[in-house]
Enzyme design. Structure first.
Site, PDB file in Angstrom:
ATOM      1  N   ARG A 212      11.627  -0.322  12.406  1.00  0.00           N
ATOM      2  CA  ARG A 212      10.266  -0.451  12.964  1.00  0.00           C
ATOM      3  C   ARG A 212      10.170  -1.707  13.820  1.00  0.00           C
ATOM      4  NH1 ARG A 212       5.753   0.517   8.364  1.00  0.00           N
ATOM      5  NH2 ARG A 212       4.614  -0.757   9.871  1.00  0.00           N
TER       6      ARG A 212
ATOM      7  N   LYS B 111       0.832  -1.207   0.000  1.00  0.00           N
ATOM      8  CA  LYS B 111       0.000   0.000   0.000  1.00  0.00           C
ATOM      9  C   LYS B 111       0.865   1.256   0.000  1.00  0.00           C
ATOM     10  CE  LYS B 111      -2.022  -0.981   3.924  1.00  0.00           C
ATOM     11  NZ  LYS B 111      -1.466  -2.277   4.370  1.00  0.00           N
TER      12      LYS B 111
ATOM     13  N   ARG C  62      -9.426   1.022   8.682  1.00  0.00           N
ATOM     14  CA  ARG C  62      -9.037  -0.331   9.084  1.00  0.00           C
ATOM     15  C   ARG C  62     -10.128  -1.018   9.892  1.00  0.00           C
ATOM     16  NH1 ARG C  62      -3.167   0.598   8.553  1.00  0.00           N
ATOM     17  NH2 ARG C  62      -2.023  -1.330   8.844  1.00  0.00           N
TER      18      ARG C  62
ATOM     19  N   ARG D  50      11.967  -5.819   5.419  1.00  0.00           N
ATOM     20  CA  ARG D  50      11.952  -4.392   5.734  1.00  0.00           C
ATOM     21  C   ARG D  50      12.467  -4.153   7.156  1.00  0.00           C
ATOM     22  NH1 ARG D  50       6.438  -1.019   5.139  1.00  0.00           N
ATOM     23  NH2 ARG D  50       5.835  -2.290   6.915  1.00  0.00           N
TER      24      ARG D  50
ATOM     25  N   ARG E  95      -0.355  -8.998  13.362  1.00  0.00           N
ATOM     26  CA  ARG E  95      -0.870  -7.924  12.492  1.00  0.00           C
ATOM     27  C   ARG E  95      -1.713  -8.520  11.369  1.00  0.00           C
ATOM     28  NH1 ARG E  95       4.558  -5.119  10.935  1.00  0.00           N
ATOM     29  NH2 ARG E  95       3.288  -3.867   9.520  1.00  0.00           N
TER      30      ARG E  95
HETATM   31  P1  B4P Z   1       4.221  -1.803   2.145  1.00  0.00           P
HETATM   32  O1  B4P Z   1       3.430  -2.984   1.754  1.00  0.00           O
HETATM   33  O2  B4P Z   1       4.211  -0.649   1.242  1.00  0.00           O
HETATM   34  O3  B4P Z   1       3.766  -1.478   3.620  1.00  0.00           O
HETATM   35  P2  B4P Z   1       2.259  -1.180   4.055  1.00  0.00           P
HETATM   36  O4  B4P Z   1       1.341  -2.298   3.667  1.00  0.00           O
HETATM   37  O5  B4P Z   1       1.907   0.178   3.574  1.00  0.00           O
HETATM   38  O6  B4P Z   1       2.452  -1.051   5.586  1.00  0.00           O
HETATM   39  P3  B4P Z   1       1.819  -1.602   6.923  1.00  0.00           P
HETATM   40  O7  B4P Z   1       0.427  -2.104   6.743  1.00  0.00           O
HETATM   41  O8  B4P Z   1       2.851  -2.505   7.470  1.00  0.00           O
HETATM   42  O9  B4P Z   1       1.888  -0.403   7.877  1.00  0.00           O
HETATM   43  P4  B4P Z   1       1.029   0.810   8.347  1.00  0.00           P
HETATM   44  O10 B4P Z   1       2.027   1.879   8.377  1.00  0.00           O
HETATM   45  O11 B4P Z   1      -0.215   1.076   7.545  1.00  0.00           O
HETATM   46  O12 B4P Z   1       5.690  -2.268   2.280  1.00  0.00           O
HETATM   47  C1  B4P Z   1       6.086  -3.466   2.890  1.00  0.00           C
HETATM   48  C2  B4P Z   1       7.445  -3.901   2.360  1.00  0.00           C
HETATM   49  O13 B4P Z   1       7.247  -4.658   1.164  1.00  0.00           O
HETATM   50  C3  B4P Z   1       8.385  -2.759   1.987  1.00  0.00           C
HETATM   51  O14 B4P Z   1       9.679  -3.059   2.427  1.00  0.00           O
HETATM   52  C4  B4P Z   1       8.352  -2.731   0.458  1.00  0.00           C
HETATM   53  O15 B4P Z   1       9.556  -2.290  -0.113  1.00  0.00           O
HETATM   54  C5  B4P Z   1       8.090  -4.191   0.136  1.00  0.00           C
HETATM   55  N1  B4P Z   1       7.359  -4.347  -1.119  1.00  0.00           N
HETATM   56  C6  B4P Z   1       6.303  -3.618  -1.548  1.00  0.00           C
HETATM   57  N2  B4P Z   1       5.874  -4.067  -2.752  1.00  0.00           N
HETATM   58  C7  B4P Z   1       6.697  -5.124  -3.081  1.00  0.00           C
HETATM   59  C8  B4P Z   1       6.769  -6.026  -4.195  1.00  0.00           C
HETATM   60  N3  B4P Z   1       5.931  -5.930  -5.231  1.00  0.00           N
HETATM   61  N4  B4P Z   1       7.708  -6.997  -4.183  1.00  0.00           N
HETATM   62  C9  B4P Z   1       8.566  -7.102  -3.152  1.00  0.00           C
HETATM   63  N5  B4P Z   1       8.564  -6.272  -2.075  1.00  0.00           N
HETATM   64  C10 B4P Z   1       7.639  -5.301  -2.031  1.00  0.00           C
HETATM   65  O16 B4P Z   1       0.533   0.383   9.815  1.00  0.00           O
HETATM   66  C11 B4P Z   1       1.413   0.128  10.891  1.00  0.00           C
HETATM   67  C12 B4P Z   1       0.648   0.062  12.222  1.00  0.00           C
HETATM   68  O17 B4P Z   1       0.056   1.365  12.497  1.00  0.00           O
HETATM   69  C13 B4P Z   1      -0.537  -0.897  12.302  1.00  0.00           C
HETATM   70  O18 B4P Z   1      -0.142  -2.216  12.633  1.00  0.00           O
HETATM   71  C14 B4P Z   1      -1.405  -0.232  13.405  1.00  0.00           C
HETATM   72  O19 B4P Z   1      -0.905  -0.522  14.685  1.00  0.00           O
HETATM   73  C15 B4P Z   1      -1.212   1.245  13.172  1.00  0.00           C
HETATM   74  N6  B4P Z   1      -2.265   1.834  12.313  1.00  0.00           N
HETATM   75  C16 B4P Z   1      -2.053   2.387  11.074  1.00  0.00           C
HETATM   76  N7  B4P Z   1      -3.217   2.826  10.562  1.00  0.00           N
HETATM   77  C17 B4P Z   1      -4.182   2.533  11.481  1.00  0.00           C
HETATM   78  C18 B4P Z   1      -5.603   2.705  11.515  1.00  0.00           C
HETATM   79  N8  B4P Z   1      -6.255   3.266  10.488  1.00  0.00           N
HETATM   80  N9  B4P Z   1      -6.294   2.289  12.605  1.00  0.00           N
HETATM   81  C19 B4P Z   1      -5.648   1.727  13.636  1.00  0.00           C
HETATM   82  N10 B4P Z   1      -4.307   1.527  13.676  1.00  0.00           N
HETATM   83  C20 B4P Z   1      -3.579   1.915  12.608  1.00  0.00           C
END
Ligand code: B4P
Length: 191
Positions: free
Chosen positions: A134, A14, A89, A128, A146
């Protein structure tokens, strides 16, 4: 106004894809994860509260994130649209978002779900975790939690938007550019 939700489990890409999409479509990127991490870095009261939930892989309470989104929308009154990343979420967050956007007469156009298998998610997040600093990416138990929280509390949000005929799925394994192209093909049909 083009308002989109980028949806999927932790590690589905995302944040990665949102960064590329905002550049192409000139939208504002709102990531609740990034907003919360910035509160933690700045050691605010909100950040201290959020950290205790995030480090364990739990969701931060709805009222905290809904308040953050509301002020972010107010900060950008002339935006061409928003990409919501990591929000909503929970169903309560989805209902709050719909209410906030109703005032702007600019409802969510689509929720785009990035589909990725569980083993790939764990692999990406652990990878990551080697460099991100993190705590929630460095422990397999927290990562598994998670993903379970996502299945239990967040995945119903997709059904909420399915019932409004706004749920679109995109396959999320492959190169970052291939997935970006699939997302653009979907968005171009909406614009
Ligand atoms: P991404 O996949 O981009 O990470 P994300 O889903 O955006 O992040 P996540 O869900 O972990 O965290 P968030 O900050 O929202 O990247 C992951 C990795 O994969 C990266 O290293 C990237 O380079 C790699 N990657 C991506 N695409 C790839 C591909 N095609 N091939 C290979 N590698 C690839 O949330 C973190 C925490 O914040 C939650 O657990 C919660 O505690 C809190 N939180 C956030 N929003 C909230 C909400 N709305 N309500 C309640 N709590 C919330």
């Amino acid at each position: 106004m083009l308002n989109l939700i980028l949806f999927g489990p932790p590690g589905s890409g995302k944040g990665t894809q949102a960064a590329k999409l905002v550049e192409k479509y000139q939208l504002i990127h709102i990531s609740t994860g990034d907003l919360l991490r910035s509160e933690i870095t700045n050691e605010t009261a909100l950040g201290l509260e959020a950290k205790s939930f995030m480090d364990k892989g739990h969701l931060v309470p709805d009222e905290v994130v809904i308040g953050m989104i509301s002020s972010k929308l107010d900060d950008n009154p002339t935006a061409a649209g928003f990409i919501f990343d990591g929000f909503p979420r929970t169903i309560a967050q989805a209902e709050a978002l719909d209410n906030l956007l109703e005032f702007k007469e600019a409802p969510i156009r689509a929720l785009i779900e990035i589909k990725v298998g569980e083993e790939e998610l764990k692999k990406r997040l652990l990878e990551r975790g080697k460099t991100s600093g993190r705590p929630d990416d460095q422990n397999l138990e927290v990562i598994t939690n998670r993903i379970q929280v996502y299945r239990r509390e967040t995945s119903p949000v997709a059904n909420f938007y399915s019932s409004q005929d706004k749920h679109i799925e995109v396959y999320g394994e492959g190169t970052i550019d291939d997935i970006f192209n699939s997302l653009c093909a979907v968005i171009d049909k909406l614009a």
